[in-house]
Design an enzyme around this catalytic site. Structure first.
Site, PDB file in Angstrom:
ATOM      1  N   LYS A   1       0.797  -1.238   0.000  1.00 50.22           N
ATOM      2  CA  LYS A   1       0.000   0.000   0.000  1.00 50.22           C
ATOM      3  C   LYS A   1       0.826   1.283   0.000  1.00 50.22           C
ATOM      4  CE  LYS A   1      -2.043  -1.734   3.642  1.00 50.22           C
ATOM      5  NZ  LYS A   1      -2.922  -2.196   4.735  1.00 50.22           N
TER       6      LYS A   1
ATOM      7  N   ASP B   1      -5.643  -5.741  10.534  1.00 53.25           N
ATOM      8  CA  ASP B   1      -6.987  -5.129  10.515  1.00 53.25           C
ATOM      9  C   ASP B   1      -8.099  -6.142  10.200  1.00 53.25           C
ATOM     10  OD1 ASP B   1      -6.006  -5.351   7.941  1.00 53.25           O
ATOM     11  OD2 ASP B   1      -6.617  -3.357   7.289  1.00 53.25           O
TER      12      ASP B   1
HETATM   13  C1  BGC Z   1      -1.936  -5.975   3.812  1.00 51.96           C
HETATM   14  C2  BGC Z   1      -2.803  -6.705   4.804  1.00 51.96           C
HETATM   15  C3  BGC Z   1      -3.985  -5.845   5.194  1.00 51.96           C
HETATM   16  C4  BGC Z   1      -4.714  -5.365   3.971  1.00 51.96           C
HETATM   17  C5  BGC Z   1      -5.884  -4.465   4.299  1.00 51.96           C
HETATM   18  C6  BGC Z   1      -2.770  -5.471   2.658  1.00 51.96           C
HETATM   19  O1  BGC Z   1      -1.984  -4.697   1.814  1.00 51.96           O
HETATM   20  O2  BGC Z   1      -0.932  -6.815   3.327  1.00 51.96           O
HETATM   21  O3  BGC Z   1      -2.060  -7.049   5.946  1.00 51.96           O
HETATM   22  O4  BGC Z   1      -4.846  -6.585   6.010  1.00 51.96           O
HETATM   23  O5  BGC Z   1      -3.827  -4.664   3.131  1.00 51.96           O
HETATM   24  O6  BGC Z   1      -5.491  -3.321   4.990  1.00 51.96           O
END
Ligand code: BGC
Length: 453
Positions: free
Chosen positions: A159, A195
């Site tokens: 992200k 989360d």
């Molecule tokens: C992460 C996860 C997370 C999800 C939602 C992903 O990019 O790897 O750990 O739960 O995003 O936030």
């Protein structure tokens, strides 16, 4: 000026690549199912793509948790600090959002944790608990290899984060070190969680059938309640019956498993991301990418002369200028009405769009979001079929699910088609799972410690 030509049929045709048949969806399911099995298996885990990390959460909340807890929530659009009071019939919560500036997102890990500790200290001062020794739960929403409830090794950033020196290290230790560097706070970090796990816990607190947690926000992920005996990587010895497994399904496709349905737009998004080749499924589903997917398709159609008389604008040609919230806004217009669509196009400097253009834009939005909803549905159907429980509630959080006008309906319809006959499911919007979940983990951990002493 020529007569307005209706290019919609050709746009529809170009968009067919976003439409997956049930046969394709079922193939995706077969592949995801086997990826999950590999993640769980002792001998296959190492080389697996969908890691299925253990959360070390084996006790779901029972609604009797009480006390005052701090929580940190890092990994969505915002970073937040929360203070939560679990009472008899209420759930008080105060929180504050802090910005994580771009230079911190892509700076050093030390700077990131120092920033977090500073926000935490300021928050504690503002809430009059600066001197108290409180228990803290840490929602950290990136792939973690957990070695215990308070120990998690970061596997990769996702992200848009890329802080140096953190991958391969224990994130809880990173936080504790930053707190120690300040020297002014005394806290006990009671647990770290994802989360999706937080969402599962906070829904389970209210609804005992809740056994899956799902995030469709900036990123995408799901966790579910698995039999501990199926978690072959668990080395905990004598243990409780169930374990929450964090699938990290956003990585599905990193080995090419989704190449048979990917488009040129998906490849372009990937190439320009900070993590090329990684989080392939997430890049088809989540809020960080949906708007850009739509933009890339619109740009192509504009260059083909199918939209806006072939004329774009500087902003429209700029990466990231088409926010995912625009997709939700445009699809919220009633059929035949283009009020929001017109507003969005004006913001992008495309006020020369005709009504036919707007119908085309809307169609592209619908195709991209429908594909995302179907891919999520296929994933949930895999989990529901695998669990085989007659009735399961899915707790869901994230901006895409929350704000998109049709995501919920699209999912209900598709999941029903893909699960085994006889299984029932409910999709339940979670109210702030990341915050509450962190407090609940801290509460359950405190309870277990008291029991043991
Ligand atoms: C992460 C996860 C997370 C999800 C939602 C992903 O990019 O790897 O750990 O739960 O995003 O936030």
């Amino acid at each position: 000026m020529g007569m307005a030509i209706n290019n919609l049929p050709q746009i529809r045709e170009e968009c067919e690549i976003f439409q997956w048949s049930d046969k394709q969806l079922r193939e995706v399911m077969v592949r995801l199912h086997s990826a999950i099995e590999k993640g769980l298996g002792r001998d296959t885990h190492e080389s697996s793509i969908v890691k299925c990390w253990l959360s070390y959460i084996q006790d779901l909340p029972n609604g009797k948790e009480r006390g005052k807890f701090l929580a940190l929530d890092l990994g969505g659009t915002n970073f937040r600090v929360l203070i939560i009071n679990l009472g008899d019939n209420h759930f008080d919560m105060q929180s504050k959002i802090y910005a994580i500036p771009q230079h911190i997102m892509t700076g050093t890990g030390i700077a990131l944790f120092d920033h977090i500790a500073e926000c935490l200290a300021n928050f504690m001062k503002e809430h009059g608990v600066y001197e108290e020794r409180l228990a803290l739960g840490f929602t950290f929403s990136f792939p973690l290899k957990q070695l215990g409830l308070t120990k998690g090794i970061l596997q990769r950033w996702t992200k848009g984060f890329s802080c140096s020196g953190v991958v391969g290290t224990d994130v809880v230790q990173g936080l504790k070190d930053a707190i120690a560097r300040r020297g002014d706070l005394s806290l006990s970090v009671m647990g770290i969680l994802n989360d999706a796990t937080g969402t599962l816990l906070s829904c389970a607190h209210k609804e005992r059938h809740c056994k899956i947690g799902l995030i469709i926000g900036t990123g995408s992920n799901a966790c579910y309640v698995e039999k501990t005996e199926a978690c072959e990587t668990f080395e905990g010895g004598l243990s409780k019956q169930d374990m929450v497994v964090n699938t990290e399904w956003g990585a599905f496709g990193d080995d090419g498993a989704l190449d048979f349905v990917r488009t040129e737009f998906d490849r372009e998004i990937d190439q320009h991301s900070v993590n090329p080749g990684k989080q392939i499924q997430e890049k088809m589903i989540s809020g960080m990418y949906l708007g850009e997917l739509v933009r890339l398709a619109l740009v192509k159609f504009t260059r083909m002369g199918l939209l806006f008389g072939g004329r774009g604008s500087d902003l429209f040609f700029q990466r990231g200028s088409f926010y995912t919230k625009y997709v939700s806004e445009i699809e919220s217009d009633k059929p035949g009405d283009f009020t929001s669509c017109m507003e969005v196009l004006e913001e992008l400097g495309l006020s020369h769009a005709t009504e036919a253009d707007m119908a085309g834009v809307r169609h592209v939005c619908e195709c991209v979001s429908r594909r995302a909803a179907h891919l999520v549905s296929a994933g949930l159907a895999v989990l529901l079929n695998k669990m085989g429980e007659p009735r399961v509630t899915v707790g869901i959080d994230g901006s895409v699910y929350r704000f998109h006008p049709h995501f919920h309906a699209l999912m209900c319809e598709k999941i029903a088609q893909l699960i085994r006959p006889g299984l029932q499911f409910d999709l339940m919007l979670s109210e702030d799972g990341s915050g509450r979940g962190a407090a609940l983990v801290a509460a359950v951990a405190c309870r277990e410690i008291q029991k043991a002493t």
